[in-house]
Design a protein around this motif. Structure first.
Motif, mmCIF file in Angstrom:
data_model
loop_
_atom_site.group_PDB
_atom_site.id
_atom_site.type_symbol
_atom_site.label_atom_id
_atom_site.label_comp_id
_atom_site.label_asym_id
_atom_site.label_seq_id
_atom_site.Cartn_x
_atom_site.Cartn_y
_atom_site.Cartn_z
ATOM 1 N N SER A 123 -1.902 -3.681 -0.464
ATOM 2 C CA SER A 123 -1.051 -4.663 -1.116
ATOM 3 C C SER A 123 -1.703 -5.214 -2.382
ATOM 4 O O SER A 123 -2.916 -5.404 -2.430
ATOM 5 N N PHE A 124 -0.877 -5.483 -3.376
ATOM 6 C CA PHE A 124 -1.335 -6.153 -4.590
ATOM 7 C C PHE A 124 -0.787 -7.578 -4.663
ATOM 8 O O PHE A 124 -0.858 -8.224 -5.694
ATOM 9 N N ASP A 125 -0.256 -8.044 -3.564
ATOM 10 C CA ASP A 125 0.290 -9.391 -3.495
ATOM 11 C C ASP A 125 -0.872 -10.396 -3.476
ATOM 12 O O ASP A 125 -1.758 -10.289 -2.627
ATOM 13 N N PRO A 126 -0.896 -11.366 -4.397
ATOM 14 C CA PRO A 126 -1.999 -12.333 -4.442
ATOM 15 C C PRO A 126 -2.238 -13.080 -3.128
ATOM 16 O O PRO A 126 -3.368 -13.441 -2.829
ATOM 17 N N LYS A 127 -1.196 -13.265 -2.321
ATOM 18 C CA LYS A 127 -1.394 -13.978 -1.047
ATOM 19 C C LYS A 127 -2.216 -13.143 -0.060
ATOM 20 O O LYS A 127 -2.781 -13.679 0.879
ATOM 21 N N ASP A 128 -2.302 -11.834 -0.291
ATOM 22 C CA ASP A 128 -3.088 -10.962 0.586
ATOM 23 C C ASP A 128 -4.540 -10.822 0.138
ATOM 24 O O ASP A 128 -5.318 -10.134 0.789
ATOM 25 N N LEU A 129 -4.909 -11.451 -0.971
ATOM 26 C CA LEU A 129 -6.285 -11.361 -1.470
ATOM 27 C C LEU A 129 -7.177 -12.339 -0.707
ATOM 28 O O LEU A 129 -7.549 -13.391 -1.213
ATOM 29 N N THR A 130 -7.487 -11.956 0.506
ATOM 30 C CA THR A 130 -8.288 -12.797 1.380
ATOM 31 C C THR A 130 -9.103 -11.920 2.316
ATOM 32 O O THR A 130 -8.783 -10.749 2.519
ATOM 33 N N GLY A 131 -10.109 -12.509 2.879
ATOM 34 C CA GLY A 131 -10.925 -11.808 3.863
ATOM 35 C C GLY A 131 -10.373 -11.949 5.267
ATOM 36 O O GLY A 131 -10.904 -11.369 6.212
ATOM 37 N N ASN A 132 -9.287 -12.710 5.429
ATOM 38 C CA ASN A 132 -8.690 -12.945 6.742
ATOM 39 C C ASN A 132 -7.975 -11.683 7.207
ATOM 40 O O ASN A 132 -6.975 -11.277 6.615
ATOM 41 N N ILE A 133 -8.478 -11.080 8.280
ATOM 42 C CA ILE A 133 -7.860 -9.861 8.792
ATOM 43 C C ILE A 133 -7.165 -10.094 10.136
ATOM 44 O O ILE A 133 -6.790 -9.138 10.815
ATOM 45 N N ASP A 134 -6.963 -11.368 10.489
ATOM 46 C CA ASP A 134 -6.249 -11.696 11.726
ATOM 47 C C ASP A 134 -4.820 -11.172 11.660
ATOM 48 O O ASP A 134 -4.149 -11.284 10.633
ATOM 49 N N GLY A 135 -4.371 -10.611 12.762
ATOM 50 C CA GLY A 135 -2.992 -10.156 12.855
ATOM 51 C C GLY A 135 -2.743 -8.762 12.306
ATOM 52 O O GLY A 135 -1.600 -8.306 12.301
ATOM 53 N N LEU A 136 -3.763 -8.078 11.845
ATOM 54 C CA LEU A 136 -3.561 -6.722 11.340
ATOM 55 C C LEU A 136 -3.433 -5.756 12.510
ATOM 56 O O LEU A 136 -4.069 -5.916 13.555
ATOM 57 N N SER A 137 -2.619 -4.737 12.321
ATOM 58 C CA SER A 137 -2.426 -3.725 13.367
ATOM 59 C C SER A 137 -3.646 -2.807 13.422
ATOM 60 O O SER A 137 -4.496 -2.811 12.514
ATOM 61 N N ASP A 138 -3.717 -1.999 14.477
ATOM 62 C CA ASP A 138 -4.820 -1.042 14.603
ATOM 63 C C ASP A 138 -4.834 -0.063 13.431
ATOM 64 O O ASP A 138 -5.891 0.290 12.918
#
Length: 172
Positions: A123-138
């Motif tokens: 993603s290039f969405d600025p809201k996704d520019l984080t180190g938070n990987i909670d909730g990501l699928s396998d």
């Protein structure tokens, strides 16, 4: 005079043109060549332009533990600082790929940040520019792991991210 007669006869024999037409075409070709060559940067000028835009590639320097706020200073806007990016809290020096991660590059928004979530989601969405990987699928975590392997292979790890609270507590 025999040389001129021989030359005009040869020109007519090989080209079918009169000497005047032959030399006129030759002159036009030469002028066209000079004009076209003048449209491009001379080789000497190109070297100067390249040297003016060149940045110094330095050996990666270990920066140790830094906060996300401190990492933002390494986004490539200051050519005297290395270009850094983090994945899963590990900071990598991506300076040698400045054309991709530096200002104006296609991945410039990742520089100076932990882009783990954005890379996992592609993603290039600025809201996704984080180190938070909670909730990501396998599957997304697997994509992120592939990115991490690529970074480990290609770039030098120079530090790691620490939370602001951790650094505040350490200084007390």
């Amino acid at each position: 005079m025999t040389l001129w007669a021989s030359l005009t006869e040869s020109i007519f024999h090989y080209t079918g043109l009169s000497p005047a037409a032959f030399f006129t075409i030759l002159a036009i070709m030469f002028v066209t060549y000079k004009i076209v060559c003048g449209m491009f940067v001379a080789a000497g000028d190109y070297v100067e332009v390249k040297r003016a835009n060149e940045y110094v590639v330095r050996e990666p320097v270990q920066i140790g533990d830094v906060t996300e706020e401190d990492l933002k200073a390494y986004d490539g806007k200051d050519p005297n600082k290395p270009l850094l990016m983090a994945i899963k809290g590990q900071i990598y020096d991506v300076s040698r790929s400045r054309m991709f991660y530096g200002p104006g590059g296609p991945y410039a928004l990742f520089a100076g940040r932990d882009a783990s979530r954005a890379l996992a989601l592609m993603s290039f969405d600025p809201k996704d520019l984080t180190g938070n990987i909670d909730g990501l699928s396998d599957a997304e975590l697997e994509v992120l792991q592939d990115w991490e392997y690529k970074f480990r292979e290609k770039y030098v790890q120079v530090g790691q991210l620490v939370s602001h609270q951790t650094t505040s507590e350490a200084s007390e």
